[in-house]
Scaffold this motif. Sequence first.
Motif, short mmCIF file in Angstrom:
data_model
loop_
_atom_site.label_atom_id
_atom_site.label_comp_id
_atom_site.label_asym_id
_atom_site.label_seq_id
_atom_site.Cartn_x
_atom_site.Cartn_y
_atom_site.Cartn_z
N PHE A 14 -23.27 -14.04 -2.30
CA PHE A 14 -23.50 -12.80 -1.55
C PHE A 14 -25.00 -12.48 -1.50
O PHE A 14 -25.53 -12.13 -0.44
N LYS A 15 -25.69 -12.61 -2.64
CA LYS A 15 -27.13 -12.32 -2.68
C LYS A 15 -27.90 -13.30 -1.79
O LYS A 15 -28.83 -12.91 -1.08
N ALA A 16 -27.52 -14.58 -1.78
CA ALA A 16 -28.20 -15.57 -0.94
C ALA A 16 -27.92 -15.30 0.55
O ALA A 16 -28.82 -15.43 1.39
N LYS A 17 -26.69 -14.91 0.87
CA LYS A 17 -26.32 -14.66 2.26
C LYS A 17 -27.08 -13.45 2.82
O LYS A 17 -27.52 -13.46 3.96
N LYS A 18 -27.24 -12.37 2.01
CA LYS A 18 -27.91 -11.15 2.45
C LYS A 18 -29.42 -11.19 2.23
O LYS A 18 -30.13 -10.31 2.72
N GLY A 19 -29.90 -12.17 1.48
CA GLY A 19 -31.33 -12.26 1.22
C GLY A 19 -31.81 -11.23 0.22
O GLY A 19 -32.91 -10.69 0.36
N LEU A 20 -31.02 -10.94 -0.77
CA LEU A 20 -31.37 -9.94 -1.77
C LEU A 20 -31.87 -10.62 -3.03
O LEU A 20 -31.38 -11.67 -3.44
N GLU A 21 -32.87 -10.02 -3.65
CA GLU A 21 -33.43 -10.57 -4.89
C GLU A 21 -33.04 -9.72 -6.10
O GLU A 21 -32.55 -10.22 -7.09
N ASP A 22 -33.30 -8.39 -5.96
CA ASP A 22 -33.14 -7.50 -7.10
C ASP A 22 -31.84 -6.70 -6.93
O ASP A 22 -31.79 -5.69 -6.23
N VAL A 23 -30.77 -7.14 -7.59
CA VAL A 23 -29.47 -6.49 -7.49
C VAL A 23 -28.96 -6.24 -8.91
O VAL A 23 -29.01 -7.13 -9.75
N LYS A 24 -28.50 -5.01 -9.15
CA LYS A 24 -27.94 -4.67 -10.45
C LYS A 24 -26.42 -4.85 -10.37
O LYS A 24 -25.77 -4.29 -9.50
N VAL A 25 -25.86 -5.61 -11.29
CA VAL A 25 -24.43 -5.92 -11.29
C VAL A 25 -23.77 -5.18 -12.45
O VAL A 25 -24.19 -5.31 -13.59
N SER A 26 -22.72 -4.41 -12.12
CA SER A 26 -21.91 -3.72 -13.15
C SER A 26 -20.57 -4.41 -13.21
O SER A 26 -19.83 -4.43 -12.23
N LYS A 27 -20.24 -4.95 -14.37
CA LYS A 27 -18.98 -5.69 -14.52
C LYS A 27 -17.91 -4.75 -15.05
O LYS A 27 -18.08 -4.10 -16.06
N GLY A 28 -16.78 -4.71 -14.34
CA GLY A 28 -15.64 -3.93 -14.77
C GLY A 28 -14.55 -4.84 -15.26
O GLY A 28 -14.73 -6.06 -15.38
#
Length: 149
Positions: A127-141
């Motif tokens: 998803f990050k590669a497809k949208k071109g995002l570098e800095d994403v915070k992931v919250s695991k549930g």
Amino acid sequence: TTQNISFLRAVPAYIPSAPLDIGMFLATARRFAQRAPGSNSVLTAGRITRAPLAPSMQRSFAAVSFPKPLSIRMDGLFVKCFIAAVLYFGPQDVIFLLGLGWIWHTKAATVSPKSPQPDAEAAVEAFKAKKGLEDVKVSKGSRTWHLEL
């Protein structure tokens, strides 16, 4: 005597036409007359008299801000009407709200369908590669992961 008769005819005098007029007059007088706050009955010489009226007192009316019941009886009209309204409108409201919830759920599932991912970390990286995002915070549930930008 002719002069006296014509004079009596010229000056109209108010004579009560019925006892009702006198009763209305007395009722009005009682309504506008107020006693002083500390006026108690006084027994003098075998008769009861009252303290004189207070000259500076004004009539006070009850100031009602809203209709507020002082007591609600379970066998009263208000409670019976409320119960009847709940029994009449309740079932159709429940059916309507269930249908509305089902429509909202179907629309949301159509707009953004969920799809199970066997590897969640690989799906987040894709998803990050497809949208071109570098800095994403992931919250695991426990079952879902949330991404914050």
